[in-house]
Design a protein around this motif. Sequence first.
Motif, PDB file in Angstrom:
ATOM      1  N   HIS D  79       0.849  -1.197   0.000  1.00 29.69           N
ATOM      2  CA  HIS D  79       0.000   0.000   0.000  1.00 29.69           C
ATOM      3  C   HIS D  79       0.882   1.244   0.000  1.00 29.69           C
ATOM      4  CE1 HIS D  79      -3.045   2.915   1.263  1.00 29.69           C
ATOM      5  NE2 HIS D  79      -3.937   2.021   0.862  1.00 29.69           N
ATOM      6  N   GLY D 106      -6.210   2.068  -1.488  1.00 30.22           N
ATOM      7  CA  GLY D 106      -7.209   1.325  -0.708  1.00 30.22           C
ATOM      8  C   GLY D 106      -7.433   1.962   0.642  1.00 30.22           C
ATOM      9  N   LYS D 110      -5.348  -0.673   3.571  1.00 31.88           N
ATOM     10  CA  LYS D 110      -5.594  -2.103   3.330  1.00 31.88           C
ATOM     11  C   LYS D 110      -5.519  -2.426   1.851  1.00 31.88           C
ATOM     12  CE  LYS D 110      -8.686  -4.719   5.780  1.00 31.88           C
ATOM     13  NZ  LYS D 110      -9.914  -4.994   6.609  1.00 31.88           N
ATOM     14  N   THR D 112      -6.482  -5.226  -1.148  1.00 32.57           N
ATOM     15  CA  THR D 112      -7.469  -6.271  -1.440  1.00 32.57           C
ATOM     16  C   THR D 112      -6.994  -7.025  -2.676  1.00 32.57           C
ATOM     17  OG1 THR D 112      -8.747  -4.909  -2.986  1.00 32.57           O
ATOM     18  CG2 THR D 112      -9.342  -4.753  -0.644  1.00 32.57           C
ATOM     19  N   PRO D 113      -7.552  -8.200  -2.914  1.00 31.67           N
ATOM     20  CA  PRO D 113      -7.193  -8.908  -4.150  1.00 31.67           C
ATOM     21  C   PRO D 113      -7.437  -8.031  -5.375  1.00 31.67           C
ATOM     22  CG  PRO D 113      -8.428 -10.354  -2.693  1.00 31.67           C
ATOM     23  CD  PRO D 113      -8.471  -8.996  -2.058  1.00 31.67           C
ATOM     24  N   GLU D 114      -8.459  -7.208  -5.318  1.00 29.77           N
ATOM     25  CA  GLU D 114      -8.790  -6.382  -6.475  1.00 29.77           C
ATOM     26  C   GLU D 114      -7.715  -5.322  -6.719  1.00 29.77           C
ATOM     27  OE1 GLU D 114     -10.973  -7.156  -3.975  1.00 29.77           O
ATOM     28  OE2 GLU D 114     -11.813  -8.754  -5.227  1.00 29.77           O
ATOM     29  N   THR D 115      -7.300  -4.636  -5.662  1.00 34.30           N
ATOM     30  CA  THR D 115      -6.302  -3.582  -5.876  1.00 34.30           C
ATOM     31  C   THR D 115      -4.961  -4.187  -6.287  1.00 34.30           C
ATOM     32  OG1 THR D 115      -5.789  -3.539  -3.494  1.00 34.30           O
ATOM     33  CG2 THR D 115      -7.398  -1.944  -4.298  1.00 34.30           C
ATOM     34  N   TYR D 147      -6.983  -6.951   9.256  1.00 37.11           N
ATOM     35  CA  TYR D 147      -7.410  -7.924   8.254  1.00 37.11           C
ATOM     36  C   TYR D 147      -8.019  -9.138   8.971  1.00 37.11           C
ATOM     37  CZ  TYR D 147      -4.463  -5.722   4.582  1.00 37.11           C
ATOM     38  OH  TYR D 147      -3.880  -4.874   3.677  1.00 37.11           O
ATOM     39  N   GLU D 151      -9.991 -12.268   4.747  1.00 39.24           N
ATOM     40  CA  GLU D 151      -9.434 -11.232   3.869  1.00 39.24           C
ATOM     41  C   GLU D 151      -7.983 -11.566   3.503  1.00 39.24           C
ATOM     42  OE1 GLU D 151     -11.633  -7.104   5.123  1.00 39.24           O
ATOM     43  OE2 GLU D 151     -10.255  -7.975   6.596  1.00 39.24           O
ATOM     44  N   ILE D 155      -6.263 -12.716  -0.326  1.00 42.54           N
ATOM     45  CA  ILE D 155      -5.002 -12.228  -0.905  1.00 42.54           C
ATOM     46  C   ILE D 155      -4.036 -13.395  -1.114  1.00 42.54           C
ATOM     47  CG2 ILE D 155      -2.987 -10.773  -0.492  1.00 42.54           C
ATOM     48  CD1 ILE D 155      -4.869  -8.825   0.993  1.00 42.54           C
TER      49      ILE D 155
END
Lengths: 337, 337, 337, 337
Positions: D79, D106, D110, D112-115, D147, D151, D155
């Motif tokens: 991050h 994020g 945090k 995420t799998p998406e970021t 987390y 979560e 990841i």
Amino acid sequence: MRFFSDNAAPVHPAVFAAMAEADGLDTAYDGDRWSKRLDGRLSDLFEASVRVLWVPTGTAANCLALAALCPPHGGVICHHDAHIQNDEGGAPEFYTHGAKLMLAGGEGAKLTPETIAALADGIANDVHRVQPHAVSITNATEYGLVYRPDEVAAIGALCRARGLRFHMDGARFANAVASAGCTPAEVTWRAGVEVLSFGFVKNGGMGAEALVFFDTDLADATLRRRKRAGLLLSKGRYLAAQILAMVEDDLWLDNGRAANAGAALIADAGGARLVHPAQANEVFLRVTPAEAAALRAQGFDFYDWGPGEARLVVSWDQREADIRPLADAIRALGAPA
Amino acid sequence: MRFFSDNAAPVHPAVFAAMAEADGLDTAYDGDRWSKRLDGRLSDLFEASVRVLWVPTGTAANCLALAALCPPHGGVICHHDAHIQNDEGGAPEFYTHGAKLMLAGGEGAKLTPETIAALADGIANDVHRVQPHAVSITNATEYGLVYRPDEVAAIGALCRARGLRFHMDGARFANAVASAGCTPAEVTWRAGVEVLSFGFVKNGGMGAEALVFFDTDLADATLRRRKRAGLLLSKGRYLAAQILAMVEDDLWLDNGRAANAGAALIADAGGARLVHPAQANEVFLRVTPAEAAALRAQGFDFYDWGPGEARLVVSWDQREADIRPLADAIRALGAPA
Amino acid sequence: MRFFSDNAAPVHPAVFAAMAEADGLDTAYDGDRWSKRLDGRLSDLFEASVRVLWVPTGTAANCLALAALCPPHGGVICHHDAHIQNDEGGAPEFYTHGAKLMLAGGEGAKLTPETIAALADGIANDVHRVQPHAVSITNATEYGLVYRPDEVAAIGALCRARGLRFHMDGARFANAVASAGCTPAEVTWRAGVEVLSFGFVKNGGMGAEALVFFDTDLADATLRRRKRAGLLLSKGRYLAAQILAMVEDDLWLDNGRAANAGAALIADAGGARLVHPAQANEVFLRVTPAEAAALRAQGFDFYDWGPGEARLVVSWDQREADIRPLADAIRALGAPA
Amino acid sequence: MRFFSDNAAPVHPAVFAAMAEADGLDTAYDGDRWSKRLDGRLSDLFEASVRVLWVPTGTAANCLALAALCPPHGGVICHHDAHIQNDEGGAPEFYTHGAKLMLAGGEGAKLTPETIAALADGIANDVHRVQPHAVSITNATEYGLVYRPDEVAAIGALCRARGLRFHMDGARFANAVASAGCTPAEVTWRAGVEVLSFGFVKNGGMGAEALVFFDTDLADATLRRRKRAGLLLSKGRYLAAQILAMVEDDLWLDNGRAANAGAALIADAGGARLVHPAQANEVFLRVTPAEAAALRAQGFDFYDWGPGEARLVVSWDQREADIRPLADAIRALGAPA
């Protein structure tokens, strides 16, 4: 009448012609059709499936090889007169992120299984001591000696037994192979060598050396290291073309033979003055300062190599007529002091 | 009909001729008479006493510059689309031993005093934060924009005020100078630039860029870093000759002008499709995938540059007749979606 | 009955007490009031204005010093038996980004102006050779010898004359000063030393060494290097407190004297077995494997130090009664073989 | 009344007692009996066979982990507010020899799998771009978020699918586990984490963190990197003893819970001022400069965290009576502007 270095010789016409032929549009970096032929062409030459990267200097070839073989916290065993130790301005330490060169002795800059083993045995296997991870030899050596295939194989066997990786600096590989009368395969991968710096610049090339991976698993990460070192020229086709020209019709070997033959003429004249046997294209002679001055006064250009020694190097383009005058002048010095 | 990169263009005949002329014996590395002319020749061009080192790639030039300007524990402010951040495979971090690239935004990959100051102001001056030590801009930028001398000078003034060193990546310096209509001096040292990567490879050279030190105190250590990076080619005369040929009779500038003129033709055709003003030799156009496919079907070769954008680059050797068909094809696409 | 290393000795009660006293809230890192007292307190001790950084290990102290004195492309002259060469797992190369250790010889791991000059003179000043930038000596040496102030000053004069920086590894500085009977100033900055690794861990500390800059200009960048190396402990007050306790009432010197005195008892018993004069707290004796086994059978714990030699180290906490039995046992071995 | 950092809190009495108990002779470095108990003791805690190395700082733990997971030419996704990016003075780049931190956004620091996937997908897999090799998350995050095991597992699954290695910076791991109410195993190796920096210094320790390898193959080379970084303290038993004391009878977890509970009191008072949910021991509140000044005037010490925000951190040793006054003072500020 220059005998100071094969480094400074002109470029072979066939190399220039190949570069001219490569002129024109193609994909950048190493995506062009010349670069893509390297793996196949050198696989033929080495009778094995190899991966090949062009690089612009021998130092780059050597140091990318060492970085592939040794982690930053490891060490590379080499001779204390090795080019990587003395003549690369700290490049091995730069590329390996600070791996330590571990220096062994030995006549004529040659390592042997015995000198390697003795050095390695003196290093306690604890966390306080840097541990050896690789061995690097130079063939022909910095003093013009040549490793025979069986000598390389003996080192290769030691490396395998001890888990050490094995690199050969072949800045004068052509001279070594020409001298040993062996195949390229016999003195490299068949003898345990995993990466070879295959030099062309001292042998008729302009600015292209081949980094040859016999352990092909090491090549992919090296592609990234080459880029990261600023060595990935945009117009790589001009480098690939040089290498292809050099291996075409064994030009590399012919050039190596020619230079060796010239050195033999000088060595023959040197006789008792020889510091080392002249097996490749370099001759080291004992000469007094006065004798060195006398030779220079006749127009011969060469380097002093420590006190009382001269280094005479023959290049690919020097023919007998170029060399005879030097041989005669050496003979005329008479017996060494 | 290739518009994917000026990187892949052929070598200018004058460059090839200069290399042929340099063929023959001379001292190795950079002791030859071509290399020795570089300082003087480029001092004339820049109307200042400069030190110049040849290197084989722009990445090497940039990264040696950064290593001269920033310690390992420091940072270099650049645009987040800068070549040093995105296209050099981590070479800046390698050469600087891990200095941090600090990324600012801005239209068309251009930095301004405001974006630089905002980034720097956000970094607390304590030991936990890497501190900025230098600024690097690309001229022309990665999106084909050109810094005017006053824009560079404004950044230069900020750098001086804050104790930041100042580097210019001039991979397309010729296109920038041709576009700005200024002197090389005005857009570099007179505007505060301390080191310039002066690119020739994209502009007719084969494999030689000039690293130009306006702060000449930085040159000596860089000689050692160049060697240590495996970049000191044995036969440096062939690199120096390329650079000398490129600056002879302003060939560099003519080539830059020619490429810019070609890009202007395309930009003119692109009209409302232009993503950025086309100030140098690169044109970025909004095209749908279907439009891109249509252009390619007509034989035009170029890169997608993010979704819905195409990058079209004109090289020194492309003339109006080479470019007209592309301009016409773009016009034929009609108004953008 | 352990004589294997002063490294493993317990912590002096005064050091523990000081840490307990420092327990409680204060600013993190080195902003606390203990850390802030270091400069002043050690300036008093050294009779000069010094800058002091605590670090948790002697390796960290040495390597931060070397990084401050030598660029990545430079070299550091040291003895081939130096701790930085043999016992720091490549840390000097890590911290300096690959500077080269240049190894000189000499009795008892001592350098002299002559050995340093000979090594430096053998290095051609060209770009191919790594150039020496600094000298590092260990006092007391790895073989328990002590440099007198005039010996250090002779090296310091050479360094000044040649533009070499000068570091002293004082892992056993207390033993050296106690042995030489000089002031701390005389054997350091007055003799030309620019940075000192002032060791406490072998002498009663727990995990704090002082990196002392006599050239105070080097301190600021070192603050950043210390952080960058992960060495900036959050609760630095516990390290500063250790150092302050050690220098309070010359505890460091008393401990050094005590250990030296113990070693003298052993050396006296060793007599003709001594490999080196025992000037500090280490004694090296010639013992056969059978003799070593005999000593171990009596409960004495120590390291072999190469074939036929034993290293016996006395710690700050060992008193005469602890040492007599060893001295007697050595005497009982009789004359050496 | 300090709320500026848990970094500066005193040492827990049990930790001090354990260090006192470890005082006395034992083998140096990590050969002592305390160090040797770490693997077993933490294997019990994590319900898995782990390898554990003590280190003196969290920065060292993080950076040794990254060096184990990412080659110099690779990148680590984290991050843009991660501690490794902003607060370690470039240590990740130092330890990894210049790997690139690749910054994702994020909420609340945090990932995420998406970021992560979006960032990775934007990087062309060619030699010009640094490729991601690892992901590093901080738990609890730099903004006090935690987390949950699911979560982390999401990841972890992404990492496995893409061949990325996975590190967790657990400087406040105790607070995270206490908050999530999970087992240490659930939120680490069961969720795909391969290396954990397990922090104790912010939680009652003095100067010892545990680097925990769930992928135990990485531990041996890390032993060498730890030494090479100057982090191998001679008297390691005092570090091991701290860690053992912290995990004895779940002291680490009790301390984490206590700090979290204190933060909850502040968060409760903060109400609408909360910038992020307060899930661990850090509370971020919107306060005007005047409000911040008013709090400070009452003796509360804390850091501003960007304009208009204050960071309030509760330490293990602060009890309700220490915190109530702050909670009351925050309530007394009334509704936020």
